[in-house]
Enzyme design. Sequence first.
Site, PDB file in Angstrom:
ATOM      1  CG  HIS A 132     -33.971 -20.593 -75.190  1.00  0.00           C
ATOM      2  ND1 HIS A 132     -33.802 -19.268 -74.853  1.00  0.00           N
ATOM      3  CD2 HIS A 132     -32.959 -20.879 -76.050  1.00  0.00           C
ATOM      4  CE1 HIS A 132     -32.735 -18.781 -75.461  1.00  0.00           C
ATOM      5  NE2 HIS A 132     -32.214 -19.731 -76.206  1.00  0.00           N
TER       6      HIS A 132
ATOM      7  CG  ASP B  88     -30.153 -16.918 -78.207  1.00  0.00           C
ATOM      8  OD1 ASP B  88     -30.771 -17.992 -78.088  1.00  0.00           O
ATOM      9  OD2 ASP B  88     -29.146 -16.635 -77.542  1.00  0.00           O
TER      10      ASP B  88
ATOM     11  CD  GLU C 192     -30.068 -21.984 -73.951  1.00  0.00           C
ATOM     12  OE1 GLU C 192     -29.034 -22.555 -74.319  1.00  0.00           O
ATOM     13  OE2 GLU C 192     -30.193 -20.737 -73.984  1.00  0.00           O
ATOM     14  CD  GLU C 193     -29.520 -17.437 -73.816  1.00  0.00           C
ATOM     15  OE1 GLU C 193     -28.385 -17.880 -73.562  1.00  0.00           O
ATOM     16  OE2 GLU C 193     -29.893 -17.189 -74.969  1.00  0.00           O
TER      17      GLU C 193
ATOM     18  CG  ASP D  80     -31.072 -22.134 -78.570  1.00  0.00           C
ATOM     19  OD1 ASP D  80     -31.250 -20.929 -78.844  1.00  0.00           O
ATOM     20  OD2 ASP D  80     -30.429 -22.515 -77.585  1.00  0.00           O
TER      21      ASP D  80
ATOM     22  CG  HIS E  43     -25.678 -14.178 -76.056  1.00  0.00           C
ATOM     23  ND1 HIS E  43     -24.835 -15.026 -75.360  1.00  0.00           N
ATOM     24  CD2 HIS E  43     -26.809 -14.887 -76.282  1.00  0.00           C
ATOM     25  CE1 HIS E  43     -25.437 -16.197 -75.182  1.00  0.00           C
ATOM     26  NE2 HIS E  43     -26.638 -16.126 -75.744  1.00  0.00           N
TER      27      HIS E  43
END
Length: 456
Positions: A270, A282, A314-315, A341, A413
Amino acid sequence: MRIALLAAAAATLVATLPAKAADLAATAVSLREKALVDSTAWNVVESLTTEIGARPQGSPAMDRARDWGVAKLKSLGFTNVHVETFEASSWLRGAESAEIVAPYPQKLQILGLGRSTPTPPGGIEAEVALFKSLDEMIAQPPGSLAGKIAVVTQVMRRTQGSEGYGAGVRARGGGVEAAKRGAVAYLVRSISTDDTRLPHTGGATMSGIPMAALSPPDAELLERMVARGKPVRIKLAMDSTYRDKAPAYNVVGEIKGREVPDEVVIVGGHLDSWDPGTGAIDDAAGIGISTAAAKLAGAQRPRRTIRVVMWGAEEQGGSGAAYAAAHKDDVAKIVVVSESDLGAGEIFNAKLPLGSLNHPAMRAFSGAVTPLKVIVSRSPAQSGGADTEGLRALGVPVAEFNQDVSRYFDLHHSADDTLDKIDPKELAQNVAVWAAFIYTVADSDIDFRKTAAEAK
């Protein structure tokens, strides 16, 4: 010695397979060795994180990432490169701060969670109601948290696979339950395994109240203060913007099959990310892995088409569903789909579609990746990644390549999600596994739907 052992293993594998499968196995082994010294994946990750950086859905950076993706796929020789535009929600962070105002004034480190409601101008101040697990908070009756800031300090367990995250991430969505009980805001210990003062963000269900993640040390600080028996008060100020519909993009490129170009193997990562870091693990890593592996496999001119998709939301959600909706009439020709991912840690386990383990093509794949210390599981794949779920629901087979994530959730994140955290050798091991799989599927006649039906 390593080369001699690998060559001997390859020769043994080839000798036990039919002629076509032996050719597949030999090429898969050759691709594995090329991938281990190929720099394409690293160059892609370095380019995306350096030239674009963080890429939240709906931001100007995501528009730049779209253009970057098109240019990168074209420069690597992919054809039919295009953008599929759709609409998805967009939550973008503004200024944020949190501090304990009583009984022991101190600053707190927070990151707002996706879909958080802003605080009123000037912020809010309220007493804390602290719970050491989400279930403990849920056990409270309606109205019991009226006027309070609910805090959940549940700890996530470190695991090699993603089980720890799967169990822990539920707490990130506790804002809805806090709001039901009258809370004016929700704070949760970051869903992470690190011990730094860097909080970890992530998506949450819209609850109508401000929601934020605390750094792990700050969550423990609040526990110690509450244990002293005095009321703990926090002042929280958070700003953000939310759009229910904003432009979003899936970026697509292909390497056409030489014999059956309408049959397609889909892989990808992604393109979007959260904003604190530069989205390296990520999921620039997944973009690099899938793109490099597809390029290597495609250079062998396999029978079927290889398609790379850089999913664009995606997030915050929406890219997989949009892709499935746009291609619902093509699903019969999609051979398999999978997404990278989970960062760049080494793949230790592969799960293949149901019933396919003994097919010559998958035996060729297994033989190629066993020297990489990959366990080919006897359990079938259940989910090929978040962006594949829409296609899976339409009947498209999926594959899973499970990575060692024992450090991934220290970084995920957070502001620590940066290029320096990626080990080039581990990244190359991922490319080797993916290239072997993509090629053995794309250059064979394996029908995963048929193997699944026969296994039932």
